[in-house]
Design an enzyme around this catalytic site. Sequence first.
Site, PDB file in Angstrom:
ATOM      1  N   THR A 105      58.267 -24.664  48.424  1.00  0.00           N
ATOM      2  CA  THR A 105      57.519 -23.560  49.072  1.00  0.00           C
ATOM      3  C   THR A 105      56.199 -23.280  48.679  1.00  0.00           C
ATOM      4  O   THR A 105      56.237 -23.215  47.297  1.00  0.00           O
ATOM      5  CB  THR A 105      58.189 -22.610  49.903  1.00  0.00           C
ATOM      6  OG1 THR A 105      57.592 -21.945  50.811  1.00  0.00           O
ATOM      7  CG2 THR A 105      58.643 -21.619  48.657  1.00  0.00           C
TER       8      THR A 105
ATOM      9  N   GLY B  22      61.983 -21.990  57.005  1.00  0.00           N
ATOM     10  CA  GLY B  22      62.197 -20.877  57.876  1.00  0.00           C
ATOM     11  C   GLY B  22      62.342 -19.383  57.464  1.00  0.00           C
ATOM     12  O   GLY B  22      63.158 -18.420  57.925  1.00  0.00           O
ATOM     13  N   GLY B  23      61.990 -19.171  56.286  1.00  0.00           N
ATOM     14  CA  GLY B  23      62.166 -17.682  55.614  1.00  0.00           C
ATOM     15  C   GLY B  23      63.688 -17.553  55.628  1.00  0.00           C
ATOM     16  O   GLY B  23      64.587 -17.958  55.260  1.00  0.00           O
TER      17      GLY B  23
ATOM     18  N   THR C   2      58.223 -23.141  54.462  1.00  0.00           N
ATOM     19  CA  THR C   2      58.536 -23.771  53.247  1.00  0.00           C
ATOM     20  C   THR C   2      58.892 -25.163  53.921  1.00  0.00           C
ATOM     21  O   THR C   2      58.668 -25.708  54.929  1.00  0.00           O
ATOM     22  CB  THR C   2      60.044 -23.104  52.977  1.00  0.00           C
ATOM     23  OG1 THR C   2      59.636 -21.892  52.569  1.00  0.00           O
ATOM     24  CG2 THR C   2      60.901 -23.725  52.063  1.00  0.00           C
TER      25      THR C   2
ATOM     26  N   SER D 156      64.931 -15.543  46.786  1.00  0.00           N
ATOM     27  CA  SER D 156      64.411 -16.584  47.977  1.00  0.00           C
ATOM     28  C   SER D 156      65.651 -16.738  48.708  1.00  0.00           C
ATOM     29  O   SER D 156      66.655 -16.473  48.528  1.00  0.00           O
ATOM     30  CB  SER D 156      64.361 -18.121  47.134  1.00  0.00           C
ATOM     31  OG  SER D 156      64.162 -19.067  48.009  1.00  0.00           O
TER      32      SER D 156
ATOM     33  N   ASP E 190      57.792 -12.134  48.191  1.00  0.00           N
ATOM     34  CA  ASP E 190      59.188 -12.372  48.251  1.00  0.00           C
ATOM     35  C   ASP E 190      59.924 -11.472  47.290  1.00  0.00           C
ATOM     36  O   ASP E 190      61.235 -11.203  47.381  1.00  0.00           O
ATOM     37  CB  ASP E 190      59.885 -13.750  47.891  1.00  0.00           C
ATOM     38  CG  ASP E 190      59.639 -14.671  49.221  1.00  0.00           C
ATOM     39  OD1 ASP E 190      59.506 -14.043  50.394  1.00  0.00           O
ATOM     40  OD2 ASP E 190      59.951 -15.990  49.156  1.00  0.00           O
TER      41      ASP E 190
ATOM     42  N   ARG F 281      61.626 -22.306  40.880  1.00  0.00           N
ATOM     43  CA  ARG F 281      60.936 -21.044  41.262  1.00  0.00           C
ATOM     44  C   ARG F 281      59.854 -20.582  40.735  1.00  0.00           C
ATOM     45  O   ARG F 281      59.996 -20.473  39.558  1.00  0.00           O
ATOM     46  CB  ARG F 281      62.198 -20.219  41.738  1.00  0.00           C
ATOM     47  CG  ARG F 281      61.707 -18.756  42.510  1.00  0.00           C
ATOM     48  CD  ARG F 281      61.591 -18.967  43.774  1.00  0.00           C
ATOM     49  NE  ARG F 281      61.619 -18.023  44.695  1.00  0.00           N
ATOM     50  CZ  ARG F 281      61.019 -17.758  45.900  1.00  0.00           C
ATOM     51  NH1 ARG F 281      60.653 -18.884  46.577  1.00  0.00           N
ATOM     52  NH2 ARG F 281      61.211 -16.626  46.648  1.00  0.00           N
TER      53      ARG F 281
ATOM     54  N   ASN G 122      55.311 -20.258  50.206  1.00  0.00           N
ATOM     55  CA  ASN G 122      55.903 -19.236  51.148  1.00  0.00           C
ATOM     56  C   ASN G 122      55.044 -19.050  52.415  1.00  0.00           C
ATOM     57  O   ASN G 122      55.656 -19.798  53.300  1.00  0.00           O
ATOM     58  CB  ASN G 122      55.423 -17.905  50.236  1.00  0.00           C
ATOM     59  CG  ASN G 122      56.187 -16.889  50.709  1.00  0.00           C
ATOM     60  OD1 ASN G 122      57.337 -16.972  51.574  1.00  0.00           O
ATOM     61  ND2 ASN G 122      55.677 -15.521  50.741  1.00  0.00           N
TER      62      ASN G 122
HETATM   63  N1  GLY Z   1      59.447 -17.919  50.382  1.00  0.00           N
HETATM   64  C1  GLY Z   1      60.432 -18.262  51.226  1.00  0.00           C
HETATM   65  C2  GLY Z   1      61.899 -18.241  50.479  1.00  0.00           C
HETATM   66  O1  GLY Z   1      61.784 -18.476  49.228  1.00  0.00           O
HETATM   67  O2  GLY Z   1      62.810 -17.900  50.879  1.00  0.00           O
END
Ligand code: GLY
Length: 575
Positions: free
Chosen positions: A405, A479-480, A387, A458, A429, A110, A407
């Site tokens: 991702t 899908g966030g 993502t 995340s 985020d 990340r 984002n």
């Molecule tokens: N950027 C979306 C996530 O990491 O949940």
Amino acid sequence: MSSRRLFISSILSCLLFGLFAPAQESGPIFDYDSLFHPVVGKKGMVTSQEVLASQVGLDVLKQGGNAVDAAVAVGYALAVTLPKAGNLGGGGFMLVYLAGENKTVAINFREMAPAGAHRDMYLDENGEVDKNKARFSYHSVGVPGTVAGMSYALDKYGTMSLKKLLKPAAALARKGILVTYSLSADITRVRKRFEKCDATRAIFLRPDGTPWQPGEILVQKDLAWSLKQIARKGPDAFYKGKIGQRLAADMAEHGGLINMQDLAAYRVTESEPVWGEYRGHKIASMPPPSSGGVHVIQMLNILEGFPVAEMGHNSAAGLHLLAETMKPAYADRSKYLGDPDFYDVPVSGLISKDYADELRKKISQETARPSTDIGPADPLPYESTETTHYSVVDQYGNAVAVTYTLNFSFGTSLVAAGTGILLNNEMDDFSSKPGSPNAFGLLGGEANAIQPGKRPLSSMTPTMVFKDGKPMLITGSPGGSTIITAVLQIILNVVDHKMNIAEAACTPRMHHQWLPDKLRLEKGISVDTLRLLESMGHKVERTDTMGSTQSILLKDGKMFGASDPRRPGAGAAAW
Ligand code: GLY
């Protein structure tokens, strides 16, 4: 081979070996009562959101590479063929099951906040969040982790050279990819943002400033240069070498925060996955700084006390139960989840069966609890939407699940000049201000406040389900905020509703995230059901599709793959 011929031959080989992979043995592979059918393989499989990248991974598996080798090749290929989400300028998570050691590890690549980041960096003079600064500026960018993550996994668990695995991606960038309808539409959607950055415009818009059209060839020369640098010098090219220098120079020119020290300080971490149990299955998923694994397990724990199968798939009673289960989980997310290097996340409390028992008691099977009546509970003392996810299984029994991702679709839409690399907007985020939702409507507090070196919370949820000690299901989704509930529903569809993996992927989804207090339903759930849900007190909203799951189910010595049909261009490649 010309780009067009490469594309066509890749599609043909996918059709031959993948999308319509024939059954290898006699016996009923396909159940003709099923509405949808998975791709079948025996020795190797890749499911991803872009079929050329799936084929790149399959080619690696056929050359004797293991699932990690293939995952690295797919990760780089997607950066070229699915530029809205595949990336070098973002970050993500990888779950690896190592058959030889019967061990599963979670690799965290990340993004990290640069040293110059601080808690109130997105607040304007009125103390309000400046959304443009948080999402579309050089300040929105977290220090990217993808290049480091891929090399970490390869060095520790792979067998092939990075140079070899980068070749297909570099060729696709250099020779160009055929612009599909969906790529052209994706570019058209964000054209206005692309126009603001010279480096982005020069790649993703035609010389006359209009979006590339279906059938044209998109060449990414600078990205090919970056891939070549990484092939020659490894991840140091990105974190200490020429790519990093170009990225840092671009940041400095535009007042961004990331400098060479930030790049050099980037670290990948490896840990145990977060583990749960559900109806005789073991669940391995991503621990914090993802919230995904914790909340999938928390929700499964709650649901285990209900007769989910008997209630019926997508019945009003079943959808009500899911919504009531999701609300307290997302409420807890807002308070307790963040980067564990900076905040003591009460993981074991949140995933304990005792805590689930408490939460379950508060669920009425008749009426919806308003979200205003629900807050983060007390699990102590127990402890873009764009993502993309891909899953890989090899002939040696290893499995990999990667979700990574930028984002948003194309991240910030800013390309670091001279690199061809799109930069993420992952800093959004973080919780920029307690009580102020991020782009996915998610709330956060202290646990997810901005700090230098910290990773934003995340929802990415690469997940594996084990039966009798062996992997049974590899899955994940973009899908966030809806990632977690999409993965949950894949597990329920397979374990409780006994669907094959294609049915599990295709069937309509729902989502509730506590706030806003809305029960979101995809098309395909009947109006009668919708009315029943409203009569129970739910505020129902029809939504666009949610998620793009890329799953592999292992059963009877075979691999069954399903790429979600919700996004065009996805595909399973099988051997
Ligand atoms: N950027 C979306 C996530 O990491 O949940």
